[in-house]
Design a protein around this motif. Structure first.
Motif, PDB file in Angstrom:
ATOM      1  N   ILE A  80       0.244   9.275 -11.871  1.00 26.73           N
ATOM      2  CA  ILE A  80      -0.622   8.202 -12.358  1.00 26.73           C
ATOM      3  C   ILE A  80      -0.371   6.890 -11.604  1.00 26.73           C
ATOM      4  O   ILE A  80      -1.316   6.258 -11.132  1.00 26.73           O
ATOM      5  N   PRO A  81       0.891   6.431 -11.461  1.00 24.06           N
ATOM      6  CA  PRO A  81       1.103   5.217 -10.654  1.00 24.06           C
ATOM      7  C   PRO A  81       0.657   5.381  -9.203  1.00 24.06           C
ATOM      8  O   PRO A  81       0.113   4.444  -8.605  1.00 24.06           O
ATOM      9  N   ALA A  82       0.896   6.579  -8.631  1.00 16.48           N
ATOM     10  CA  ALA A  82       0.474   6.813  -7.251  1.00 16.48           C
ATOM     11  C   ALA A  82      -1.047   6.752  -7.135  1.00 16.48           C
ATOM     12  O   ALA A  82      -1.589   6.152  -6.193  1.00 16.48           O
ATOM     13  N   ALA A  83      -1.742   7.368  -8.081  1.00 15.73           N
ATOM     14  CA  ALA A  83      -3.204   7.336  -8.060  1.00 15.73           C
ATOM     15  C   ALA A  83      -3.722   5.912  -8.238  1.00 15.73           C
ATOM     16  O   ALA A  83      -4.699   5.508  -7.598  1.00 15.73           O
ATOM     17  N   TYR A  84      -3.075   5.148  -9.091  1.00 16.81           N
ATOM     18  CA  TYR A  84      -3.478   3.750  -9.313  1.00 16.81           C
ATOM     19  C   TYR A  84      -3.314   2.929  -8.034  1.00 16.81           C
ATOM     20  O   TYR A  84      -4.197   2.143  -7.657  1.00 16.81           O
ATOM     21  N   ALA A  85      -2.188   3.105  -7.361  1.00 18.40           N
ATOM     22  CA  ALA A  85      -1.948   2.361  -6.121  1.00 18.40           C
ATOM     23  C   ALA A  85      -2.957   2.749  -5.039  1.00 18.40           C
ATOM     24  O   ALA A  85      -3.481   1.882  -4.320  1.00 18.40           O
ATOM     25  N   LEU A  86      -3.255   4.036  -4.925  1.00 20.98           N
ATOM     26  CA  LEU A  86      -4.206   4.489  -3.911  1.00 20.98           C
ATOM     27  C   LEU A  86      -5.625   4.031  -4.220  1.00 20.98           C
ATOM     28  O   LEU A  86      -6.425   3.802  -3.297  1.00 20.98           O
ATOM     29  N   SER A  87      -5.943   3.901  -5.494  1.00 21.13           N
ATOM     30  CA  SER A  87      -7.295   3.539  -5.894  1.00 21.13           C
ATOM     31  C   SER A  87      -7.530   2.029  -5.903  1.00 21.13           C
ATOM     32  O   SER A  87      -8.622   1.574  -5.562  1.00 21.13           O
ATOM     33  N   ARG A  88      -6.533   1.261  -6.275  1.00 22.36           N
ATOM     34  CA  ARG A  88      -6.734  -0.177  -6.485  1.00 22.36           C
ATOM     35  C   ARG A  88      -6.278  -1.045  -5.320  1.00 22.36           C
ATOM     36  O   ARG A  88      -6.690  -2.195  -5.214  1.00 22.36           O
ATOM     37  N   TYR A  89      -5.429  -0.530  -4.444  1.00 26.38           N
ATOM     38  CA  TYR A  89      -4.899  -1.343  -3.349  1.00 26.38           C
ATOM     39  C   TYR A  89      -5.237  -0.709  -2.000  1.00 26.38           C
ATOM     40  O   TYR A  89      -5.366   0.507  -1.885  1.00 26.38           O
ATOM     41  N   ARG A  90      -5.378  -1.565  -1.001  1.00 29.35           N
ATOM     42  CA  ARG A  90      -5.648  -1.102   0.353  1.00 29.35           C
ATOM     43  C   ARG A  90      -4.319  -0.876   1.071  1.00 29.35           C
ATOM     44  O   ARG A  90      -3.799  -1.767   1.742  1.00 29.35           O
ATOM     45  N   LEU A  91      -3.789   0.285   0.913  1.00 35.38           N
ATOM     46  CA  LEU A  91      -2.520   0.626   1.533  1.00 35.38           C
ATOM     47  C   LEU A  91      -2.740   0.976   3.004  1.00 35.38           C
ATOM     48  O   LEU A  91      -3.728   1.637   3.351  1.00 35.38           O
ATOM     49  N   PRO A  92      -1.841   0.577   3.883  1.00 31.51           N
ATOM     50  CA  PRO A  92      -2.039   0.826   5.318  1.00 31.51           C
ATOM     51  C   PRO A  92      -2.026   2.310   5.688  1.00 31.51           C
ATOM     52  O   PRO A  92      -2.618   2.711   6.665  1.00 31.51           O
ATOM     53  N   ALA A  94      -2.839   4.948   3.453  1.00 23.23           N
ATOM     54  CA  ALA A  94      -3.327   5.624   2.249  1.00 23.23           C
ATOM     55  C   ALA A  94      -3.718   7.077   2.532  1.00 23.23           C
ATOM     56  O   ALA A  94      -3.387   7.974   1.751  1.00 23.23           O
ATOM     57  N   GLU A  95      -4.407   7.322   3.626  1.00 25.44           N
ATOM     58  CA  GLU A  95      -4.840   8.683   3.932  1.00 25.44           C
ATOM     59  C   GLU A  95      -3.646   9.589   4.229  1.00 25.44           C
ATOM     60  O   GLU A  95      -3.649  10.763   3.861  1.00 25.44           O
ATOM     61  N   THR A  96      -2.637   9.016   4.882  1.00 23.90           N
ATOM     62  CA  THR A  96      -1.432   9.809   5.153  1.00 23.90           C
ATOM     63  C   THR A  96      -0.729  10.178   3.860  1.00 23.90           C
ATOM     64  O   THR A  96      -0.263  11.313   3.688  1.00 23.90           O
ATOM     65  N   VAL A  97      -0.681   9.224   2.930  1.00 28.94           N
ATOM     66  CA  VAL A  97      -0.053   9.500   1.630  1.00 28.94           C
ATOM     67  C   VAL A  97      -0.826  10.577   0.890  1.00 28.94           C
ATOM     68  O   VAL A  97      -0.237  11.488   0.299  1.00 28.94           O
ATOM     69  N   ARG A  98      -2.157  10.487   0.908  1.00 31.41           N
ATOM     70  CA  ARG A  98      -2.977  11.510   0.234  1.00 31.41           C
ATOM     71  C   ARG A  98      -2.737  12.890   0.843  1.00 31.41           C
ATOM     72  O   ARG A  98      -2.684  13.899   0.126  1.00 31.41           O
ATOM     73  N   THR A  99      -2.607  12.936   2.159  1.00 31.32           N
ATOM     74  CA  THR A  99      -2.351  14.225   2.818  1.00 31.32           C
ATOM     75  C   THR A  99      -0.999  14.789   2.429  1.00 31.32           C
ATOM     76  O   THR A  99      -0.863  15.982   2.141  1.00 31.32           O
ATOM     77  N   VAL A 145      -2.650  13.463  -9.082  1.00 29.47           N
ATOM     78  CA  VAL A 145      -3.085  12.349  -8.231  1.00 29.47           C
ATOM     79  C   VAL A 145      -4.588  12.397  -7.996  1.00 29.47           C
ATOM     80  O   VAL A 145      -5.287  11.386  -8.145  1.00 29.47           O
ATOM     81  N   ARG A 146      -5.117  13.550  -7.668  1.00 27.93           N
ATOM     82  CA  ARG A 146      -6.536  13.644  -7.312  1.00 27.93           C
ATOM     83  C   ARG A 146      -7.450  13.442  -8.520  1.00 27.93           C
ATOM     84  O   ARG A 146      -8.457  12.729  -8.437  1.00 27.93           O
ATOM     85  N   VAL A 147      -7.130  14.064  -9.640  1.00 23.44           N
ATOM     86  CA  VAL A 147      -8.003  13.948 -10.809  1.00 23.44           C
ATOM     87  C   VAL A 147      -7.953  12.536 -11.390  1.00 23.44           C
ATOM     88  O   VAL A 147      -8.988  11.952 -11.730  1.00 23.44           O
ATOM     89  N   VAL A 148      -6.756  11.963 -11.492  1.00 21.12           N
ATOM     90  CA  VAL A 148      -6.637  10.599 -12.015  1.00 21.12           C
ATOM     91  C   VAL A 148      -7.264   9.601 -11.048  1.00 21.12           C
ATOM     92  O   VAL A 148      -7.882   8.620 -11.477  1.00 21.12           O
ATOM     93  N   SER A 149      -7.136   9.836  -9.749  1.00 23.46           N
ATOM     94  CA  SER A 149      -7.785   8.957  -8.769  1.00 23.46           C
ATOM     95  C   SER A 149      -9.301   8.962  -8.932  1.00 23.46           C
ATOM     96  O   SER A 149      -9.950   7.915  -8.843  1.00 23.46           O
ATOM     97  N   GLY A 172       0.161  -4.964 -19.035  1.00 20.51           N
ATOM     98  CA  GLY A 172      -0.518  -4.843 -20.323  1.00 20.51           C
ATOM     99  C   GLY A 172      -1.954  -4.412 -20.167  1.00 20.51           C
ATOM    100  O   GLY A 172      -2.473  -3.603 -20.950  1.00 20.51           O
ATOM    101  N   ALA A 173      -2.636  -4.936 -19.139  1.00 21.71           N
ATOM    102  CA  ALA A 173      -4.016  -4.537 -18.888  1.00 21.71           C
ATOM    103  C   ALA A 173      -4.107  -3.070 -18.508  1.00 21.71           C
ATOM    104  O   ALA A 173      -5.061  -2.372 -18.879  1.00 21.71           O
ATOM    105  N   PHE A 174      -3.091  -2.589 -17.801  1.00 23.81           N
ATOM    106  CA  PHE A 174      -3.095  -1.178 -17.415  1.00 23.81           C
ATOM    107  C   PHE A 174      -3.018  -0.273 -18.645  1.00 23.81           C
ATOM    108  O   PHE A 174      -3.776   0.690 -18.770  1.00 23.81           O
TER     109      PHE A 174
END
Length: 259
Positions: A80-92, A94-99, A145-149, A172-174
């Motif tokens: 869940i935290p990984a999916a949140y980071a991949l979805s909400r932030y522009r990680l340099p 990101a595609e490598t992490v998803r792979t 990761v994929r379903v939550v993303s 708290g918002a999360f």
């Protein structure tokens, strides 16, 4: 043949193709004979009741449930935290992490099991139960990761930002805004992970040991020496268990409203 007649025929054949093997297993499990056969030699419930008297089945079922439940929960805690980071932030990267996260799905399970056995269990004397737990958690992590993303991508980020502007902390918002809106995705990820872990064979085959066996591996070993209808009865019970889990999720959690 008209399209109006053709469509129901195709639908009927499709249902027979999908449900037919399941019905054969159910009927075979009710056989009164001593050997697994179809059509059965009479009808009886003795093989269904025998399943509950086999100690190895009870022990391996408990092990499979432990791995499926807690392994899936562990994957959600990480996913869940990984999916949140991949979805909400522009990680340099990101595609490598998803792979990398998707590797447990891409790499055949037999290779994962052999690698864990060769480089973790054998050289370091790693506990087999703990190795199984880590392996199952890693195998179902991609589903989390994929379903939550996907659920996060369908949730507008400005809703969360509005909560922050109204005085809520980001954490708290999360928990108050994001989590309630993606609970359908979390539930779907849990069900997919649970079923995948419970029915896992290749990895569990390499990491099984004395007194530590999952139910699918125990069933394979049982069939090597015994060919009675108890295997069909156990298979039918497991199928009904899966159906019951989905039904309860829909009945009490409103699964279809969120996915």
């Amino acid at each position: 043949m008209s399209i109006r007649l053709f469509s129901p025929v195709v639908l009927f054949l499709l249902l027979v193709f999908l449900i037919g093997p399941f019905l054969i297993i159910i009927v075979a499990s009710l056989s009164a004979g001593d050997m697994l056969a179809f059509p059965p030699q009479g009808l009886s419930l003795r093989w269904v009741t025998k399943v509950f008297t086999i100690e190895s089945f009870r022990d391996s079922f408990a092990m499979s449930m432990f791995l499926a439940v807690f392994g899936t929960l562990a994957s959600l805690v990480l996913g869940i935290p990984a999916a949140y980071a991949l979805s909400r932030y522009r990680l340099p990267a990101a595609e490598t992490v998803r792979t990398i996260v998707s590797l447990p799905i891409i790499v055949p399970g037999i290779i994962v099991g052999l690698a864990l056995l060769r480089y973790l269990v054998v050289p370091f004397g790693f506990n087999i139960t703990l190795a199984l737990f880590f392996a199952h958690a890693a195998l179902v992590l991609p589903y989390a990761v994929r379903v939550v993303s996907a659920s996060l991508d369908n949730l507008r980020s400005d809703i969360e930002e509005a909560a922050v502007l109204l005085g809520s902390s980001r954490l708290g918002a999360f928990f108050r805004v994001v989590m309630p809106n993606i609970r359908g995705g979390i539930l779907a990820a849990f069900i997919l992970g649970f079923v995948t872990s419970f029915n896992q064979v290749p990895v569990s085959l390499f990491l099984s040991g004395p007194g530590v066996r999952t139910l699918p591996i125990d069933m394979l070993g049982y069939m090597e020496t015994t060919y009675d209808p108890s295997i069909a009865a156990l298979s039918a019970l497991l199928a009904f268990l899966s159906i019951g889990i989905v039904f309860l999720a829909e009945r009490f959690l409103g699964f279809s409203r969120y996915v």
